[in-house]
Design an enzyme around this catalytic site. Structure first.
Site: not given
Ligand code: PMM
Length: 263
Positions: A208, A244
Site C-alpha cells: 500500500k 493479508r
Molecule cells: N485491502 C484491499 C482489499 N481487501 N481486505 C481486508 N480485509 N483488508 C484490507 O486491508 C484489504 C482488503 C486492497 O488491497 P488490494 O487491492 O491489493 O487487494
C-alpha cells in the site's frame, strides 16, 4: 501463530496486480501457487477497491469470482471471499468460501450481515468511511486510533445484532481505507487496542501507498514487499490473527524469523 492470507484479485484494475489474474484459470493457478508457497487461506476478490475505483455490478463480480472460489474450495483450500455485496457473499459461501471479507464492515450493502448470519461462514469487518470513488472524502480524524476502534466496535455490535456470534467475527482496521499516510501508521501503532476487543484481527498493509512514507516516494511496487513483511511481523507481534499479503514467501520468512527470535 499468525496466519498468512494470500491475495487473489480477479480484477482488471486492482492497484498492484490488476489485470494479471482476470482469466479464472490463471487466477486458480496463481492461488494454487500461493497455497504451495504457504498461504494458509486465499482471499478471492472480483471488485477493485483502489482509490477512485467505481463499483461494478454484482453479476459481473460473481462471474469473476465464483469459478475460482469453487475450484479452490473443492481442492480443500480455505477460501475467503472479498466482497461488499450480500448476493456475492451468499453465492460464494454456497460455492465453498468459509470467510466473507467485507472491507466496508457491512455498511456498503445493508443485507450483507443478515446474509452471512444465515450461513456458517466467518466474517471480516473492515473499517470503512465510504466508497473508493471518494476514498479520502472523510479522512479527517481527531484521534484516528480511537475512532477506528470505536467505529469497528459499532460494526461488531451490528453484526452481533444481525445474528453473527462474536467467535465468527474478525476485525480489520482497514489500512488505506479512508486514511492518509500518517493516519495508517497511527492506526497500526494502536493495533493492541483492537486485539484487546477480543475478536480475531486481520491486517492488510500489502504494497500500500503509505509504505512510501518510510521508503521514499520513488519506492515502486517491487520494493514494497519487504516493507509489507516488516509491517506484517509487527502486526503479528501485536497479536493479530492473520495478515493479508501478495508476496507469501517474503512475509512467511519474516514471520518465521520473528518466531525464532521469540522462541
Ligand atoms: N485491502 C484491499 C482489499 N481487501 N481486505 C481486508 N480485509 N483488508 C484490507 O486491508 C484489504 C482488503 C486492497 O488491497 P488490494 O487491492 O491489493 O487487494
Amino acid at each position: 501463530m499468525t496466519l498468512v492470507m494470500g491475495i487473489v484479485n480477479v480484477t482488471p484494475d486492482s492497484f498492484s496486480d490488476g489485470g494479471r489474474f482476470l482469466d479464472p484459470d490463471v487466477a486458480i493457478a496463481h492461488a494454487r501457487s500461493l497455497s504451495a508457497q504457504g498461504a494458509d487461506l486465499l482471499d478471492v476478490g472480483g471488485e477493485s477497491t483502489r482509490p477512485g475505483a467505481d463499483r461494478i455490478a454484482p453479476r459481473v463480480e460473481q462471474q469473476r469470482v465464483l469459478p475460482v472460489v469453487e475450484a479452490l474450495a473443492s481442492e480443500g483450500l480455505f477460501v475467503s471471499i472479498d466482497t461488499m455485496n450480500a448476493a456475492t457473499a451468499r453465492a460464494a459461501v454456497d460455492a465453498g468460501a468459509r470467510l466473507v471479507n467485507d472491507v466496508s464492515g457491512g455498511l456498503a450493502d445493508p443485507d450483507l450481515l443478515a446474509a452471512v448470519a444465515d450461513t456458517d461462514a466467518d466474517i471480516a469487518l473492515g473499517h470503512w468511511r465510504g466508497p473508493s470513488s471518494q476514498m479520502y472524502a472523510r479522512a479527517d480524524y481527531d484521534d484516528v486510533a480511537a475512532e477506528v476502534a470505536g467505529e469497528l466496535s459499532e460494526r461488531l455490535r451490528a453484526a452481533e445484532v444481525a445474528g453473527i456470534p462474536r467467535e465468527r467475527i474478525v476485525l480489520d482496521p482497514g489500512i488505506g481505507f479512508g486514511k492518509r499516510g500518517v493516519q495508517n501508521w497511527q492506526t497500526l501503532r494502536a493495533l493492541p487496542r483492537l486485539t484487546a476487543v477480543g475478536c480475531r484481527v486481520l491486517v492488510g498493509t500489502s504494497r500500500k501507498r503509505f509504505l512510501t512514507d518510510a521508503l521514499g516516494e520513488d519506492a515502486d511496487l517491487s520494493r514494497r514487499d519487504l516493507a509489507t513483511a516488516v509491517t506484517s511481523v509487527l502486526a503479528a507481534r501485536a497479536g493479530v490473527w492473520a495478515v493479508r499479503v501478495h508476496d507469501i514467501p517474503t512475509t512467511r520468512d519474516a514471520l518465521a524469523v520473528a518466531r525464532a527470535w521469540e522462541a
